[in-house]
Design a protein around this motif. Structure first.
Motif, mmCIF file in Angstrom:
data_model
loop_
_atom_site.group_PDB
_atom_site.id
_atom_site.type_symbol
_atom_site.label_atom_id
_atom_site.label_comp_id
_atom_site.label_asym_id
_atom_site.label_seq_id
_atom_site.Cartn_x
_atom_site.Cartn_y
_atom_site.Cartn_z
ATOM 1 N N SER A 188 0.802 -1.225 0.000
ATOM 2 C CA SER A 188 0.000 0.000 0.000
ATOM 3 C C SER A 188 0.834 1.273 0.000
ATOM 4 O O SER A 188 0.282 2.368 -0.133
ATOM 5 N N ASP A 189 2.162 1.149 0.106
ATOM 6 C CA ASP A 189 3.023 2.339 0.125
ATOM 7 C C ASP A 189 3.206 2.960 -1.246
ATOM 8 O O ASP A 189 3.686 4.093 -1.344
ATOM 9 N N GLN A 190 2.894 2.238 -2.322
ATOM 10 C CA GLN A 190 3.166 2.713 -3.673
ATOM 11 C C GLN A 190 1.901 2.683 -4.513
ATOM 12 O O GLN A 190 0.944 1.967 -4.214
ATOM 13 N N ASP A 191 1.913 3.467 -5.592
ATOM 14 C CA ASP A 191 0.826 3.444 -6.559
ATOM 15 C C ASP A 191 1.203 2.628 -7.791
ATOM 16 O O ASP A 191 0.360 2.394 -8.661
ATOM 17 N N GLY A 192 2.446 2.207 -7.887
ATOM 18 C CA GLY A 192 2.900 1.384 -8.994
ATOM 19 C C GLY A 192 4.347 0.986 -8.785
ATOM 20 O O GLY A 192 5.073 1.635 -8.033
ATOM 21 N N VAL A 193 4.762 -0.082 -9.451
ATOM 22 C CA VAL A 193 6.121 -0.602 -9.300
ATOM 23 C C VAL A 193 6.639 -1.045 -10.665
ATOM 24 O O VAL A 193 5.920 -1.705 -11.425
ATOM 25 N N ILE A 194 7.876 -0.670 -10.966
ATOM 26 C CA ILE A 194 8.617 -1.211 -12.104
ATOM 27 C C ILE A 194 9.722 -2.097 -11.546
ATOM 28 O O ILE A 194 10.449 -1.682 -10.635
#
Length: 249
Positions: free
Chosen positions: A63-69
């Protein structure tokens, strides 16, 4: 924004899974630098990018991020390094939470492995250079890939591949070497074997490092070097992913 309820700028984490060759880093930047340079649209929209070296740092809450690469790496998924194995359940939790994900090369193989496929050494050896890919029927209908031409060039360098795809994953692009060049694992979860962050100069540097291996498997490194091309369509996927999947629902 993604499934989180946080307000404020969209947050994108780049999960760093390896380092490039020292000469590539010196002249062009490391993997994360190449991604950041391609994410101009996301940055212009006020998006915040955080680089997390998952080999050494603790993994954040989903939940800490809005997206990940998830970047490429010189590591091999089949070696099952502890940090790599620890990332698999995190990716499964992120997939279940519908967090936007975009895996590249090692990230592609790791996501395929984590979601029920198998990654390992490709039986035909290494693929390197600018290669032509073809969209599948699913790719031509996909929110990210539909804007690409049916056939497009991409930069590639890999010895391992997603040998089998996860059962729920859709094939978006393929070529003669690799039938799983691009996969969609869920509504906002993608992975690609090719390198949308690479420039022709970066691929040329990889060709220089891999001349002997490529020659041993019957390829002409000089011809591959002469065949290097710009790949704007493949590179456009990074901004498309962050603008359509991370910033917008």
């Amino acid at each position: 924004m993604s499934q989180t309820s946080r307000s404020g700028p969209a947050r994108l984490a780049i999960f760093k899974t390896g380092d490039s060759f020292s000469d590539v880093v010196q002249h062009h930047g490391d993997f994360e630098d190449l991604f950041i340079a391609r994410l101009q649209g996301f940055r212009q929209q006020g998006g915040i990018i955080e680089v997390i070296d998952v080999r050494h740092a603790s993994l954040p809450a989903v939940s800490d991020q809005d997206g990940v690469i998830v970047t490429g790496s010189h590591a091999m998924v089949s070696d099952q390094a502890p940090w790599s194995e620890a990332l698999k359940p995190w990716l499964r939790r992120a997939w279940q939470a519908n967090l936007p994900l975009f895996g590249v090369c090692y990230g592609h193989q790791l996501m395929a492995d984590a979601f029920g496929g198998v990654a390992g050494y490709h039986p035909s050896g290494r693929e390197c250079g600018t290669r032509l890919l073809t969209l599948t029927d699913e790719g031509r209908k996909d929110p990210l890939f539909a804007s690409l031409p049916e056939r497009f060039n991409a930069q590639l360098t890999h010895a391992q591949s997603a040998l089998t795809r996860p059962p729920q994953s859709m094939i978006l692009a393929a070529n003669d070497h690799d039938p799983y060049q691009a996969l969609r694992h869920g509504p906002r979860q993608y992975s690609v074997q090719f390198h949308p962050e690479f420039t022709p100069a970066v691929t040329a540097a990889y060709l220089a490092h891999q001349r002997e291996v490529l020659a041993d498997q019957g390829e002409d490194p000089d011809a591959l070097h002469q065949g290097l091309r710009d790949t704007p369509e493949a590179s456009s996927l990074l901004d498309a992913f962050t603008l359509k999947m991370v910033i917008s629902d």
